[in-house]
Design a protein around this motif. Sequence first.
Motif, PDB file in Angstrom:
ATOM      1  N   TRP A 106      -2.777 -10.416   9.774  1.00  0.00           N
ATOM      2  CA  TRP A 106      -2.882  -9.613   8.565  1.00  0.00           C
ATOM      3  C   TRP A 106      -3.958 -10.119   7.602  1.00  0.00           C
ATOM      4  CZ3 TRP A 106      -1.517 -13.189   4.914  1.00  0.00           C
ATOM      5  CH2 TRP A 106      -0.657 -14.209   5.320  1.00  0.00           C
ATOM      6  N   CYS A 107      -4.543 -11.282   7.894  1.00  0.00           N
ATOM      7  CA  CYS A 107      -5.570 -11.801   6.975  1.00  0.00           C
ATOM      8  C   CYS A 107      -6.773 -12.377   7.725  1.00  0.00           C
ATOM      9  CB  CYS A 107      -4.986 -12.846   6.047  1.00  0.00           C
ATOM     10  SG  CYS A 107      -4.503 -14.384   6.857  1.00  0.00           S
ATOM     11  N   LEU A 108      -6.975 -11.941   8.956  1.00  0.00           N
ATOM     12  CA  LEU A 108      -8.046 -12.524   9.774  1.00  0.00           C
ATOM     13  C   LEU A 108      -9.417 -12.446   9.117  1.00  0.00           C
ATOM     14  CD1 LEU A 108      -7.122 -11.523  13.422  1.00  0.00           C
ATOM     15  CD2 LEU A 108      -6.933 -13.739  12.312  1.00  0.00           C
ATOM     16  N   ASP A 109      -9.673 -11.414   8.359  1.00  0.00           N
ATOM     17  CA  ASP A 109     -10.982 -11.302   7.728  1.00  0.00           C
ATOM     18  C   ASP A 109     -11.244 -12.406   6.710  1.00  0.00           C
ATOM     19  OD1 ASP A 109      -8.949 -10.104   6.219  1.00  0.00           O
ATOM     20  OD2 ASP A 109     -10.358  -8.819   5.136  1.00  0.00           O
ATOM     21  N   THR A 110     -10.194 -12.962   6.118  1.00  0.00           N
ATOM     22  CA  THR A 110     -10.402 -14.002   5.096  1.00  0.00           C
ATOM     23  C   THR A 110      -9.773 -15.346   5.437  1.00  0.00           C
ATOM     24  OG1 THR A 110      -8.453 -13.254   3.912  1.00  0.00           O
ATOM     25  CG2 THR A 110     -10.571 -12.360   3.193  1.00  0.00           C
ATOM     26  N   CYS A 111      -8.605 -15.371   6.079  1.00  0.00           N
ATOM     27  CA  CYS A 111      -7.895 -16.640   6.214  1.00  0.00           C
ATOM     28  C   CYS A 111      -8.095 -17.340   7.551  1.00  0.00           C
ATOM     29  CB  CYS A 111      -6.409 -16.478   5.914  1.00  0.00           C
ATOM     30  SG  CYS A 111      -5.511 -15.569   7.173  1.00  0.00           S
ATOM     31  N   LEU A 112      -8.854 -16.774   8.453  1.00  0.00           N
ATOM     32  CA  LEU A 112      -9.111 -17.461   9.707  1.00  0.00           C
ATOM     33  C   LEU A 112      -9.945 -18.713   9.455  1.00  0.00           C
ATOM     34  CD1 LEU A 112      -8.655 -17.463  12.717  1.00  0.00           C
ATOM     35  CD2 LEU A 112     -10.731 -16.106  12.989  1.00  0.00           C
ATOM     36  N   ASP A 113     -10.987 -18.570   8.642  1.00  0.00           N
ATOM     37  CA  ASP A 113     -11.841 -19.711   8.320  1.00  0.00           C
ATOM     38  C   ASP A 113     -11.305 -20.535   7.153  1.00  0.00           C
ATOM     39  OD1 ASP A 113     -13.660 -19.070  10.320  1.00  0.00           O
ATOM     40  OD2 ASP A 113     -14.773 -17.706   8.991  1.00  0.00           O
ATOM     41  N   LYS A 114     -10.539 -19.894   6.300  1.00  0.00           N
ATOM     42  CA  LYS A 114      -9.994 -20.581   5.126  1.00  0.00           C
ATOM     43  C   LYS A 114      -8.511 -20.231   4.989  1.00  0.00           C
ATOM     44  CE  LYS A 114     -10.924 -21.510   0.324  1.00  0.00           C
ATOM     45  NZ  LYS A 114     -11.682 -21.167  -0.873  1.00  0.00           N
ATOM     46  N   PRO A 115      -7.634 -20.958   5.754  1.00  0.00           N
ATOM     47  CA  PRO A 115      -6.191 -20.659   5.718  1.00  0.00           C
ATOM     48  C   PRO A 115      -5.616 -20.774   4.307  1.00  0.00           C
ATOM     49  CG  PRO A 115      -6.718 -22.165   7.493  1.00  0.00           C
ATOM     50  CD  PRO A 115      -7.947 -22.048   6.651  1.00  0.00           C
ATOM     51  N   LEU A 116      -4.538 -20.049   4.094  1.00  0.00           N
ATOM     52  CA  LEU A 116      -3.873 -20.018   2.795  1.00  0.00           C
ATOM     53  C   LEU A 116      -2.804 -21.110   2.715  1.00  0.00           C
ATOM     54  CD1 LEU A 116      -3.322 -16.165   2.913  1.00  0.00           C
ATOM     55  CD2 LEU A 116      -5.154 -17.366   1.689  1.00  0.00           C
ATOM     56  N   LYS A 117      -2.743 -21.800   1.601  1.00  0.00           N
ATOM     57  CA  LYS A 117      -1.727 -22.834   1.411  1.00  0.00           C
ATOM     58  C   LYS A 117      -0.374 -22.158   1.184  1.00  0.00           C
ATOM     59  CE  LYS A 117      -4.909 -26.170  -0.541  1.00  0.00           C
ATOM     60  NZ  LYS A 117      -5.298 -26.926  -1.730  1.00  0.00           N
ATOM     61  N   ALA A 118       0.678 -22.758   1.818  1.00  0.00           N
ATOM     62  CA  ALA A 118       2.000 -22.142   1.705  1.00  0.00           C
ATOM     63  C   ALA A 118       3.102 -23.164   1.936  1.00  0.00           C
ATOM     64  CB  ALA A 118       2.137 -21.011   2.720  1.00  0.00           C
ATOM     65  N   THR A 119       4.300 -22.789   1.516  1.00  0.00           N
ATOM     66  CA  THR A 119       5.514 -23.560   1.787  1.00  0.00           C
ATOM     67  C   THR A 119       6.389 -22.723   2.710  1.00  0.00           C
ATOM     68  OG1 THR A 119       5.443 -24.648  -0.364  1.00  0.00           O
ATOM     69  CG2 THR A 119       7.578 -24.621   0.773  1.00  0.00           C
ATOM     70  N   VAL A 120       6.870 -23.358   3.779  1.00  0.00           N
ATOM     71  CA  VAL A 120       7.759 -22.678   4.718  1.00  0.00           C
ATOM     72  C   VAL A 120       9.128 -23.339   4.642  1.00  0.00           C
ATOM     73  CG1 VAL A 120       7.089 -24.116   6.706  1.00  0.00           C
ATOM     74  CG2 VAL A 120       8.055 -21.837   7.088  1.00  0.00           C
ATOM     75  N   THR A 121      10.170 -22.528   4.664  1.00  0.00           N
ATOM     76  CA  THR A 121      11.539 -23.028   4.711  1.00  0.00           C
ATOM     77  C   THR A 121      12.216 -22.425   5.936  1.00  0.00           C
ATOM     78  OG1 THR A 121      11.640 -23.161   2.306  1.00  0.00           O
ATOM     79  CG2 THR A 121      13.748 -23.172   3.488  1.00  0.00           C
ATOM     80  N   LEU A 122      12.696 -23.282   6.830  1.00  0.00           N
ATOM     81  CA  LEU A 122      13.463 -22.855   7.996  1.00  0.00           C
ATOM     82  C   LEU A 122      14.932 -22.988   7.645  1.00  0.00           C
ATOM     83  CD1 LEU A 122      11.487 -24.789  10.773  1.00  0.00           C
ATOM     84  CD2 LEU A 122      10.975 -22.563   9.749  1.00  0.00           C
TER      85      LEU A 122
END
Length: 162
Positions: A106-122
């Motif tokens: 959903w963000c390949l045009d922008t986040c492939l080269d510059k991934p987005l910082k995030a927090t994941v909770t399992l």
Amino acid sequence: MASTPHPTRRKKTVVGAAALAAGAAVLGVFATAQAADATPTARHTAHAARTPYVINHYGEENADKGHAERSPKNLVLSEFTSIGSVHWKQWGTKKAVGTGKVTGSWCLDTCLDKPLKATVTLSDPKNVHGRQVFSSFTLKLAGKPGPYDVEDLHGKRPLATS
């Protein structure tokens, strides 16, 4: 007539008995220390047995079947989203929380080269084939989510369990 022990023999007997008692005391302290050391290990082993895995489909070798892991560096969250360079702050029996860099179809045009910082909770561990595995994830992007209106960014989402 009863014989009286020789004074030197009596001292040796008393000294020998004292040495045996001291040796037994040292062995007792050593045995107690070993038992105390064993207790945390037993607790750690029991905790590890209850700590869930996550089924990870990251990498060619795991793409089809997935692989049960704890604290993976890279994790496929869904068919659309992955998180990499994960630093796990918590991996417990009820939830796991980590921060990393998210990419997705959903963000390949922008986040492939510059991934987005995030927090994941399992969360939501379930018993699958005799093993506890996390069955849900929540993903929160750092800062503003920008133009991304994606299911994986809205609330709790299902996570692969096999």
